[in-house]
Structures are given as C-alpha cells and as structure tokens.
Design a protein around this motif. Sequence first.
Motif, PDB file in Angstrom:
ATOM      1  N   GLU A  53      -6.577   0.786  -5.301  1.00 43.94           N
ATOM      2  CA  GLU A  53      -5.853   2.052  -5.291  1.00 43.94           C
ATOM      3  C   GLU A  53      -6.748   3.094  -5.951  1.00 43.94           C
ATOM      4  O   GLU A  53      -7.111   2.957  -7.127  1.00 43.94           O
ATOM      5  CB  GLU A  53      -4.547   1.884  -6.062  1.00 43.94           C
ATOM      6  CG  GLU A  53      -3.631   3.071  -6.004  1.00 43.94           C
ATOM      7  CD  GLU A  53      -2.329   2.800  -6.737  1.00 43.94           C
ATOM      8  OE1 GLU A  53      -2.032   3.553  -7.693  1.00 43.94           O
ATOM      9  OE2 GLU A  53      -1.635   1.832  -6.371  1.00 43.94           O
ATOM     10  N   ASP A  62      -5.917  12.058  -8.289  1.00 40.69           N
ATOM     11  CA  ASP A  62      -5.440  13.029  -9.281  1.00 40.69           C
ATOM     12  C   ASP A  62      -6.286  12.997 -10.549  1.00 40.69           C
ATOM     13  O   ASP A  62      -6.331  13.971 -11.295  1.00 40.69           O
ATOM     14  CB  ASP A  62      -3.977  12.768  -9.650  1.00 40.69           C
ATOM     15  CG  ASP A  62      -3.044  12.977  -8.463  1.00 40.69           C
ATOM     16  OD1 ASP A  62      -3.454  13.652  -7.493  1.00 40.69           O
ATOM     17  OD2 ASP A  62      -1.919  12.461  -8.503  1.00 40.69           O
ATOM     18  N   THR A  73     -13.294   9.916  -5.822  1.00 40.34           N
ATOM     19  CA  THR A  73     -12.428   9.360  -4.785  1.00 40.34           C
ATOM     20  C   THR A  73     -12.906   9.815  -3.404  1.00 40.34           C
ATOM     21  O   THR A  73     -13.034   9.003  -2.487  1.00 40.34           O
ATOM     22  CB  THR A  73     -10.970   9.799  -5.032  1.00 40.34           C
ATOM     23  OG1 THR A  73     -10.512   9.224  -6.254  1.00 40.34           O
ATOM     24  CG2 THR A  73     -10.060   9.373  -3.904  1.00 40.34           C
ATOM     25  N   LYS A  95     -14.449   7.390  -0.275  1.00 38.53           N
ATOM     26  CA  LYS A  95     -13.832   7.400   1.058  1.00 38.53           C
ATOM     27  C   LYS A  95     -14.844   7.843   2.124  1.00 38.53           C
ATOM     28  O   LYS A  95     -14.890   7.269   3.213  1.00 38.53           O
ATOM     29  CB  LYS A  95     -12.594   8.299   1.079  1.00 38.53           C
ATOM     30  CG  LYS A  95     -11.458   7.746   0.238  1.00 38.53           C
ATOM     31  CD  LYS A  95     -10.130   8.453   0.440  1.00 38.53           C
ATOM     32  CE  LYS A  95     -10.160   9.927   0.272  1.00 38.53           C
ATOM     33  NZ  LYS A  95      -8.820  10.540   0.336  1.00 38.53           N
ATOM     34  N   ILE A 123       0.856  -1.186   0.000  1.00 37.34           N
ATOM     35  CA  ILE A 123       0.000   0.000   0.000  1.00 37.34           C
ATOM     36  C   ILE A 123       0.889   1.232   0.000  1.00 37.34           C
ATOM     37  O   ILE A 123       1.579   1.507   0.977  1.00 37.34           O
ATOM     38  CB  ILE A 123      -0.959  -0.022   1.206  1.00 37.34           C
ATOM     39  CG1 ILE A 123      -1.903  -1.220   1.074  1.00 37.34           C
ATOM     40  CG2 ILE A 123      -1.724   1.292   1.300  1.00 37.34           C
ATOM     41  CD1 ILE A 123      -2.816  -1.432   2.257  1.00 37.34           C
ATOM     42  N   LYS A 124       0.879   1.948  -1.127  1.00 36.69           N
ATOM     43  CA  LYS A 124       1.731   3.132  -1.287  1.00 36.69           C
ATOM     44  C   LYS A 124       1.132   4.361  -0.619  1.00 36.69           C
ATOM     45  O   LYS A 124       1.843   5.202  -0.095  1.00 36.69           O
ATOM     46  CB  LYS A 124       1.937   3.412  -2.775  1.00 36.69           C
ATOM     47  CG  LYS A 124       2.637   2.293  -3.539  1.00 36.69           C
ATOM     48  CD  LYS A 124       2.758   2.639  -5.018  1.00 36.69           C
ATOM     49  CE  LYS A 124       3.208   1.451  -5.816  1.00 36.69           C
ATOM     50  NZ  LYS A 124       2.218   0.953  -6.741  1.00 36.69           N
ATOM     51  N   ASP A 125      -0.199   4.496  -0.691  1.00 35.34           N
ATOM     52  CA  ASP A 125      -0.891   5.681  -0.187  1.00 35.34           C
ATOM     53  C   ASP A 125      -2.123   5.233   0.596  1.00 35.34           C
ATOM     54  O   ASP A 125      -3.212   5.133   0.032  1.00 35.34           O
ATOM     55  CB  ASP A 125      -1.276   6.574  -1.373  1.00 35.34           C
ATOM     56  CG  ASP A 125      -1.987   7.851  -0.962  1.00 35.34           C
ATOM     57  OD1 ASP A 125      -2.169   8.090   0.259  1.00 35.34           O
ATOM     58  OD2 ASP A 125      -2.383   8.619  -1.861  1.00 35.34           O
ATOM     59  N   PRO A 126      -1.969   4.947   1.898  1.00 36.02           N
ATOM     60  CA  PRO A 126      -3.094   4.419   2.686  1.00 36.02           C
ATOM     61  C   PRO A 126      -4.335   5.307   2.681  1.00 36.02           C
ATOM     62  O   PRO A 126      -5.446   4.806   2.769  1.00 36.02           O
ATOM     63  CB  PRO A 126      -2.518   4.303   4.107  1.00 36.02           C
ATOM     64  CG  PRO A 126      -1.040   4.263   3.924  1.00 36.02           C
ATOM     65  CD  PRO A 126      -0.742   5.055   2.687  1.00 36.02           C
ATOM     66  N   GLU A 127      -4.153   6.611   2.547  1.00 36.39           N
ATOM     67  CA  GLU A 127      -5.303   7.521   2.533  1.00 36.39           C
ATOM     68  C   GLU A 127      -6.133   7.364   1.259  1.00 36.39           C
ATOM     69  O   GLU A 127      -7.316   7.686   1.251  1.00 36.39           O
ATOM     70  CB  GLU A 127      -4.833   8.973   2.693  1.00 36.39           C
ATOM     71  CG  GLU A 127      -5.947   9.996   2.722  1.00 36.39           C
ATOM     72  CD  GLU A 127      -7.006   9.771   3.797  1.00 36.39           C
ATOM     73  OE1 GLU A 127      -8.182  10.105   3.528  1.00 36.39           O
ATOM     74  OE2 GLU A 127      -6.693   9.264   4.891  1.00 36.39           O
ATOM     75  N   ASN A 128      -5.517   6.865   0.199  1.00 39.91           N
ATOM     76  CA  ASN A 128      -6.219   6.691  -1.073  1.00 39.91           C
ATOM     77  C   ASN A 128      -6.233   5.222  -1.512  1.00 39.91           C
ATOM     78  O   ASN A 128      -6.143   4.923  -2.705  1.00 39.91           O
ATOM     79  CB  ASN A 128      -5.610   7.601  -2.138  1.00 39.91           C
ATOM     80  CG  ASN A 128      -5.969   9.048  -1.863  1.00 39.91           C
ATOM     81  OD1 ASN A 128      -7.139   9.412  -1.844  1.00 39.91           O
ATOM     82  ND2 ASN A 128      -4.964   9.857  -1.600  1.00 39.91           N
ATOM     83  N   THR A 129      -6.355   4.338  -0.524  1.00 41.02           N
ATOM     84  CA  THR A 129      -6.468   2.909  -0.781  1.00 41.02           C
ATOM     85  C   THR A 129      -7.684   2.380  -0.035  1.00 41.02           C
ATOM     86  O   THR A 129      -7.898   2.714   1.134  1.00 41.02           O
ATOM     87  CB  THR A 129      -5.201   2.158  -0.299  1.00 41.02           C
ATOM     88  OG1 THR A 129      -4.072   2.700  -0.994  1.00 41.02           O
ATOM     89  CG2 THR A 129      -5.295   0.672  -0.576  1.00 41.02           C
ATOM     90  N   ALA A 134      -5.942   3.764   5.579  1.00 42.53           N
ATOM     91  CA  ALA A 134      -5.389   4.612   6.645  1.00 42.53           C
ATOM     92  C   ALA A 134      -6.122   4.425   7.964  1.00 42.53           C
ATOM     93  O   ALA A 134      -5.559   4.693   9.025  1.00 42.53           O
ATOM     94  CB  ALA A 134      -5.433   6.081   6.220  1.00 42.53           C
TER      95      ALA A 134
END
Length: 168
Positions: free
Chosen positions: A23, A27, A33, A37, A4-10, A166
């Motif tokens: 993912e 952007d 998105t 969330k 997981i590279k970006d937990p806020e956007n996963t 996240a």
Amino acid sequence: MAEIKDPENTILMELKGGTVTIELLPDVAPQHTARMKELARAGKYDNVCFHRVIDGFMAQTGDVEHGNMEDGFNIRMAGTGGSDMGNVPAEFSKVPHARGSIGAARSANPDSANSQFFINFKDNDFLNGQYTVYGQVTSGMEHVDAIVRGEPPAEPDRMISVKVAADA
C-alpha cells in the motif's frame, strides 16, 4: 492476499514465492509514490535483483540501470544506478520505519532518492526521519522474509514483476 482499498496506490510485486501487496502512501510522500508507479507502469522494476539484503535489517532493490537480471546485468554494479529521471527530494514524515515499510534508498544527500528502495525486515527506528517512508507491505511479507541474503547475494533473488494494482 490483502483487500485492496485503493488500486491506484497499491503495488503488486511478484517474487519467487508469491505476491507481495504494498500500500503506497501518496498523502505522506506523493513524489516517491508517483515515481514508483511510473517505473512500475514502464516495466522498469521487472527482473530487477535484490542487491543488498541484510538479515535482521532490510532487503534493497530497484536499481533499474544495473539490476535487471535479463538485460546487461552486472552484480558488481547493481546498487550504483537509478532511472534516467531526476532524483526525488526527501519527503520525511512521522511514519516509522516499521517491519514491512518501504523506504527510499539514497546516497548521503537526503534529496538523492531515485528508483532504489528497501523493505524493512523489522522495526528500524534509527532510520526514522532520515529516510522517506512511502509504502507498507499489507500481505506477502513471508515472501520478503525468504529473499536470499548477501551484500550482494551470490545468487540474488529478483522482482519478477511489479505492477500497479489498478493495471493488473
């Protein structure tokens, strides 16, 4: 499970077979998105059925109004509702509707997406530029492939839980 590279956007979607990691693409489609969330954090996607699952095409879910299999569930109504938030305008991009991509479900009006979405079983290029893509499955696609088919399925599968990584 994928890194997981970006937990806020996963998104971590729990299905009967295991976890699907998605993912999100803030952007590319920031409003879609943000909506996913927000609904995930409110627990709105938990126990929501896959109401339209077409072999070789896609699995659709996300009707938080009629699709919760633990709260007033009606399979005949599933797929007709959304959240109590307003619709999200289209955010079309050059991102293709490839296998595992997340697309915003909507009516004929391009700006009518709300809570429903679909996961593509295969590359569906004919959808490119017509439906917003805002995520990509990075692991667990085998669990998506195992979702029961039907329009609607006789015994639908459900999203057991949907969380932002996240928060997990």
